[in-house]
Write a protein that holds these residues in place. Structure first.
Motif, PDB file in Angstrom:
ATOM      1  N   THR A   6      45.950  46.382  38.674  1.00 18.74           N
ATOM      2  CA  THR A   6      45.727  47.037  37.385  1.00 18.74           C
ATOM      3  C   THR A   6      44.453  46.523  36.742  1.00 18.74           C
ATOM      4  N   THR A   7      44.271  45.198  36.800  1.00 17.57           N
ATOM      5  CA  THR A   7      43.055  44.601  36.230  1.00 17.57           C
ATOM      6  C   THR A   7      41.822  45.174  36.898  1.00 17.57           C
ATOM      7  N   GLN A   8      41.877  45.304  38.230  1.00 22.72           N
ATOM      8  CA  GLN A   8      40.721  45.829  38.964  1.00 22.72           C
ATOM      9  C   GLN A   8      40.396  47.240  38.501  1.00 22.72           C
ATOM     10  N   ILE A   9      41.410  48.073  38.314  1.00 18.53           N
ATOM     11  CA  ILE A   9      41.186  49.450  37.879  1.00 18.53           C
ATOM     12  C   ILE A   9      40.532  49.477  36.511  1.00 18.53           C
ATOM     13  N   VAL A  10      41.040  48.612  35.598  1.00 19.16           N
ATOM     14  CA  VAL A  10      40.487  48.559  34.249  1.00 19.16           C
ATOM     15  C   VAL A  10      39.035  48.135  34.275  1.00 19.16           C
ATOM     16  N   ILE A  11      38.719  47.117  35.074  1.00 22.51           N
ATOM     17  CA  ILE A  11      37.349  46.617  35.125  1.00 22.51           C
ATOM     18  C   ILE A  11      36.412  47.634  35.738  1.00 22.51           C
ATOM     19  N   ILE A  12      36.818  48.254  36.809  1.00 23.24           N
ATOM     20  CA  ILE A  12      35.967  49.259  37.435  1.00 23.24           C
ATOM     21  C   ILE A  12      35.727  50.419  36.477  1.00 23.24           C
ATOM     22  N   ALA A  13      36.749  50.777  35.698  1.00 23.61           N
ATOM     23  CA  ALA A  13      36.568  51.838  34.711  1.00 23.61           C
ATOM     24  C   ALA A  13      35.531  51.431  33.685  1.00 23.61           C
ATOM     25  N   GLY A  14      35.560  50.157  33.314  1.00 27.88           N
ATOM     26  CA  GLY A  14      34.562  49.667  32.371  1.00 27.88           C
ATOM     27  C   GLY A  14      33.172  49.741  32.945  1.00 27.88           C
ATOM     28  N   ALA A 210      29.810  45.673  46.399  1.00 25.88           N
ATOM     29  CA  ALA A 210      30.844  44.697  46.737  1.00 25.88           C
ATOM     30  C   ALA A 210      31.954  44.728  45.684  1.00 25.88           C
ATOM     31  N   ILE A 211      31.578  44.869  44.409  1.00 25.40           N
ATOM     32  CA  ILE A 211      32.586  44.982  43.347  1.00 25.40           C
ATOM     33  C   ILE A 211      33.398  46.252  43.514  1.00 25.40           C
TER      34      ILE A 211
END
Length: 282
Positions: A6-14, A210-211
């Protein structure tokens, strides 16, 4: 508590939201008053595109009436010009649109310059500006058109000089973003870095990809090396912070976010980072 996924999805959205003013931009381009928004227009038989007239008309709605009238006058002169004079008029228009952070019409005018004066430099410049337009717009019709235009420009550049690293870097970026097999694009960028270890754009894109692919350890290594040995920029620190956050290294993420804020000195980015830092301290 958020799961790592979930954190990864939020960060990528940012990242997607911020990439328009962070990715491959100088500090002056970190904030744009308004997002480019254009309507896709059929330009070629099976290819969605954006016409120069439509892009210009849309961009004029985002600037003052006085500035819009100036562009109308310059465009009239461009339409009447021929050959070298036409290319010179296109250069003026491209620069003026870029000064107003309107990358789409700017890129299309640079394409006109390259058509009139075909050279490695002109096609690379057009390709770079199309990539800027691709990064900045969220329009679902315009975005792929800008990527395709960028790919076409870099293809022209590579045809002129297949050894040019700027052309190869641009081509690699377009391939990874959808104009071919992603690993083929990564290979192009890795080859550029092999020949020029301090190539900022190639290293930046390798870190960003990579991110996007969830390889946060690799991203951290890439951005730390870039910051230490090539150039410390707001976007490099921002993406380093993003990678740290995804690995749960909150203090390292906070430190990197604050460095990004300090270097950018930008109200919009500062506000985002302040909220991010507050969340990470909880």
């Amino acid at each position: 508590m958020k799961s790592p996924r979930t954190t990864q999805i939020v960060i990528i959205a940012g990242i997607v939201l911020l990439v328009g003013f962070l990715f491959s931009q100088d500090i002056k381009g970190l904030v744009k008053p308004k997002d480019d928004a254009t309507v896709g227009m059929p330009q070629e038989a099976a290819t969605p595109g954006v016409s120069l007239a439509e892009a210009s008309a849309t961009a004029k709605n985002l600037i003052s009436n006085a500035a819009a009238k100036e562009f109308t006058s310059l465009e009239s002169a461009f339409q009447k010009a021929q050959g070298e004079e036409k290319a010179n008029q296109a250069k003026v228009l491209a620069q003026k649109w870029d000064d107003l952070e309107q990358a789409i019409p700017s890129a299309l005018y640079l394409e006109e310059v390259a058509k009139e004066q075909s050279s490695l430099q002109n096609w690379v410049k057009a390709g770079d500006r199309f990539l800027k337009a691709f990064d900045n717009t969220q329009d679902s019709l315009v975005k792929p058109a800008m990527l395709q235009k960028a790919n076409q420009a870099f293809t022209k550049a590579v045809a002129i000089d297949s050894t040019d690293l700027d052309a190869k870097t641009g081509m690699g970026i377009t391939v990874v973003n959808g104009m071919g097999a992603p690993m083929e694009g990564i290979a192009m960028l890795l080859d550029v870095v092999k020949k020029d270890p301090k190539n900022f754009k190639a290293n930046m894109n390798l870190g960003l990809f990579a991110i996007k692919s969830g390889q946060f350890d690799k991203a951290i290594t890439r951005f730390e090396d870039l910051i230490k040995n090539i150039k410390a920029t707001p976007d490099a620190y921002f993406y380093l912070a993003t990678a740290y956050e995804n690995l749960g290294k909150n203090q390292e993420a906070i430190d990197a976010y604050l460095q990004s804020k300090k270097l950018a000195a930008n109200p919009t980015l500062s506000g985002f980072i302040d909220k991010k830092v507050a969340e990470l301290k909880k």
